[in-house]
Scaffold this active site. Structure first.
Site, mmCIF file in Angstrom:
data_model
loop_
_atom_site.group_PDB
_atom_site.id
_atom_site.type_symbol
_atom_site.label_atom_id
_atom_site.label_comp_id
_atom_site.label_asym_id
_atom_site.label_seq_id
_atom_site.Cartn_x
_atom_site.Cartn_y
_atom_site.Cartn_z
ATOM 1 N N ASP A 84 0.875 -1.162 0.000
ATOM 2 C CA ASP A 84 0.000 0.000 0.000
ATOM 3 C C ASP A 84 0.913 1.213 0.000
ATOM 4 O O ASP A 84 2.108 1.099 0.270
ATOM 5 C CB ASP A 84 -0.841 -0.047 1.293
ATOM 6 C CG ASP A 84 -1.594 1.225 1.569
ATOM 7 O OD1 ASP A 84 -1.450 1.759 2.690
ATOM 8 O OD2 ASP A 84 -2.278 1.712 0.667
ATOM 9 N N ASP B 96 -0.248 5.144 0.921
ATOM 10 C CA ASP B 96 -0.549 6.120 1.967
ATOM 11 C C ASP B 96 -0.602 5.477 3.342
ATOM 12 O O ASP B 96 -1.401 4.572 3.570
ATOM 13 C CB ASP B 96 -1.861 6.834 1.673
ATOM 14 C CG ASP B 96 -1.780 7.672 0.406
ATOM 15 O OD1 ASP B 96 -2.601 7.448 -0.495
ATOM 16 O OD2 ASP B 96 -0.866 8.509 0.326
ATOM 17 N N THR C 134 -2.627 0.542 -4.420
ATOM 18 C CA THR C 134 -3.032 1.721 -3.671
ATOM 19 C C THR C 134 -4.284 2.370 -4.237
ATOM 20 O O THR C 134 -4.583 2.219 -5.424
ATOM 21 C CB THR C 134 -1.913 2.786 -3.654
ATOM 22 O OG1 THR C 134 -2.376 3.967 -3.002
ATOM 23 C CG2 THR C 134 -1.483 3.185 -5.070
#
Ligand code: XBP
Ligand code: MG
Length: 259
Positions: free
Chosen positions: A10, A12, A122
């Protein structure tokens, strides 16, 4: 039995603590548009339950500004606000404001040296990912990843599993060969929905979320001189995440001895 071949990351909250930069970028885009909207940390923490920046703006309008009338179609208006926000975000990243989280660069380098393939899964906009990789990881970091699955390439954003299925399809791998890294409950649900065992590194905005089913929950990946804190799961004798531990965790998750 599947051998661990691929790590899916991922962005963020996992590669970097970016949500505060996103929040500042949203607020600057609102100001630039002459709006008196302001997302405080507290409000943003609530808005983060909605993944996707455009979706988050729409949710804000629907729940906080029911009478709001846009000067054009709402879709166009939100898209324009979000494009301005993305521009602010990528400039902040290019200005060097967003370091990688502890252990990220080391683990990515170790994994590549060990022959593991890397992928990104993401919700955020592709331009944000590229800026982050180039300015906060390494100039050539884009090529470190065999797939960068981001933003609107899939119909349903996290917690839906779509982005993980998409990434694995592009890589030509099955879930049994992968380990994912996430920071949020939405992200964990997404990876789990695609059958991928997941390590959670809790981030600034995800503390206290429900990480049931993660193979390990820690406060960061850690470094030799900066050990992680275990929040849930069995870290064995490891004090920072390394390829050896990932093989053990993968074996644990697939109920076999590490290979
Ligand atoms: C987290 C998200 C993103 C960002 C904002 O993504 O939900 O929407 O908050 O980015 P990740 P955009 O899956 O990496 O944790 O405004 O570009 O959507
Ligand atoms: Mg995240």
């Amino acid at each position: 039995m599947h051998k661990l071949t691929t790590l899916l990351f991922d962005v963020d909250g996992t590669l970097a603590e970016t949500e505060e930069i996103h929040r500042a970028a949203f607020n600057q885009a609102f100001r630039q548009a002459g709006l008196d909207w302001y997302w405080s940390e507290q409000m943003y923490a609530g808005l983060l339950t909605v993944t996707g920046g455009k979706e988050r703006i729409r949710y804000f309008i629907d729940t906080c500004l029911p009478g709001f009338e846009a000067p054009m179609s709402l879709d166009e208006y939100i898209a324009a606000l979000h494009a301005a926000k993305t521009d602010v975000f990528t400039r902040s990243v290019a200005a060097g404001e967003v370091p990688m989280r502890p252990g990220v660069k080391r683990l990515l380098s170790e994994a590549r040296a060990a022959g593991l393939r890397l992928g990104i899964a993401t919700t955020t906009t592709p331009a944000n990912v590229i800026a982050l990789l180039q300015h906060s990881l390494a100039e050539d970091a884009e090529v470190w990843f065999d797939v960068i699955a981001a933003g609107g390439v899939v119909a349903n954003k996290k917690p839906a599993p779509d982005i993980y299925f998409y990434a694995m399809e592009k890589l030509g791998v099955g879930a049994g060969e992968c380990l994912a890294f996430e920071d949020s409950a939405n992200g964990l649900r997404s990876a789990q929905g695609a059958g991928v065992a997941t390590v959670v590194t809790v981030s600034r905005y995800s503390r206290g979320e429900d990480f049931t089913g993660a193979v390990l929950v820690i406060d960061q990946l850690g470094e030799p001189d900066q050990p992680f804190q275990v929040i849930a799961g069995d870290a064995g004798s490891y004090r920072y995440v390394c390829v050896g531990q990932l093989r053990d965790l993968h074996a644990q998750a697939s109920g076999t001895a590490s290979a």
